[in-house]
Design a protein around this motif. Structure first.
Motif, short mmCIF file in Angstrom:
data_model
loop_
_atom_site.label_atom_id
_atom_site.label_comp_id
_atom_site.label_asym_id
_atom_site.label_seq_id
_atom_site.Cartn_x
_atom_site.Cartn_y
_atom_site.Cartn_z
N VAL A 18 51.06 50.27 96.08
CA VAL A 18 50.55 51.62 96.34
C VAL A 18 49.36 51.62 97.30
N HIS A 19 49.00 50.49 97.84
CA HIS A 19 47.88 50.39 98.81
C HIS A 19 46.66 51.15 98.30
N SER A 20 46.01 50.57 97.33
CA SER A 20 44.94 51.28 96.63
C SER A 20 43.74 51.53 97.55
N ASP A 21 43.90 52.53 98.41
CA ASP A 21 42.84 52.92 99.33
C ASP A 21 42.22 54.26 98.97
N VAL A 27 41.71 54.88 90.25
CA VAL A 27 41.73 55.29 88.84
C VAL A 27 42.90 54.63 88.12
N PHE A 28 44.07 54.60 88.76
CA PHE A 28 45.22 53.92 88.15
C PHE A 28 44.96 52.43 87.98
N ILE A 33 44.63 47.97 84.19
CA ILE A 33 44.13 46.62 83.92
C ILE A 33 44.10 46.37 82.40
N TRP A 34 44.02 47.43 81.61
CA TRP A 34 43.89 47.28 80.16
C TRP A 34 45.14 46.78 79.46
N PRO A 35 46.35 47.02 79.95
CA PRO A 35 47.51 46.36 79.31
C PRO A 35 47.45 44.84 79.39
N LEU A 36 46.67 44.32 80.34
CA LEU A 36 46.50 42.87 80.42
C LEU A 36 45.61 42.35 79.29
N LEU A 37 45.00 43.23 78.53
CA LEU A 37 44.33 42.88 77.29
C LEU A 37 45.22 43.18 76.09
N ILE A 38 45.88 44.31 76.12
CA ILE A 38 46.66 44.76 74.96
C ILE A 38 47.85 43.85 74.68
N GLN A 76 36.62 47.24 88.54
CA GLN A 76 37.70 46.38 88.07
C GLN A 76 37.21 44.97 87.76
N TRP A 77 36.24 44.44 88.51
CA TRP A 77 35.75 43.10 88.22
C TRP A 77 35.01 43.07 86.89
#
Length: 130
Positions: A18-21, A27-28, A33-38, A76-77
């Motif tokens: 999606v070219h996060s620009d 926001v997405f 990133i949180w499913p990478l914890l869940i 995000q970091w």
């Protein structure tokens, strides 16, 4: 590690696609990133798979360092370091709980049975019987 890497790449490729620009993509990225914890936490709780937890934590530490050096996504970091720390602690607790409390990994009993049969010289090969 292969499952952790596949999960990581799924979300990473989605962000690259999606070219996060713009703000919406940022926001997405913050949300997804949180499913990478869940998902690793569920694997730790249900399957006691601490190796998957450590592999996921390793990838999150790498994501945190990469995002810190890049600084395009300001939050995000921070999220990556928080997730990595949580996964590292959860994995260590799971590893010590299953190793020292007498709790066995769900597949350990079947593996022990196979090893016992091999040591005793029993061959479990029903397809070889006539």
């Amino acid at each position: 590690m292969p499952f952790a890497w596949t999960l990581f790449v799924l979300f990473w490729s989605g962000a690259v696609t999606v070219h996060s620009d713009n703000v919406v993509a940022h926001v997405f990225a913050y949300i997804f990133i949180w499913p990478l914890l869940i998902i690793p936490t569920v694997a730790l709780l249900v399957f006691a798979d601490w190796s998957f937890g450590y592999a996921s934590a390793f990838l999150m530490w790498g994501l945190g360092v990469g995002q810190f050096m890049d600084m395009k996504l300001a939050l995000q970091w921070i999220f990556a370091f928080v997730i990595a720390a949580i996964l590292t602690i959860e994995s260590a607790l799971t590893m010590f709980a299953t190793g020292f409390s007498g709790l066995a990994h769900p597949t350990a009993s079947g593996f022990d049975e196979v090893l016992e049969n091999v040591r005793e010289g029993h061959e479990d090969a029903p397809l070889m019987e006539a």
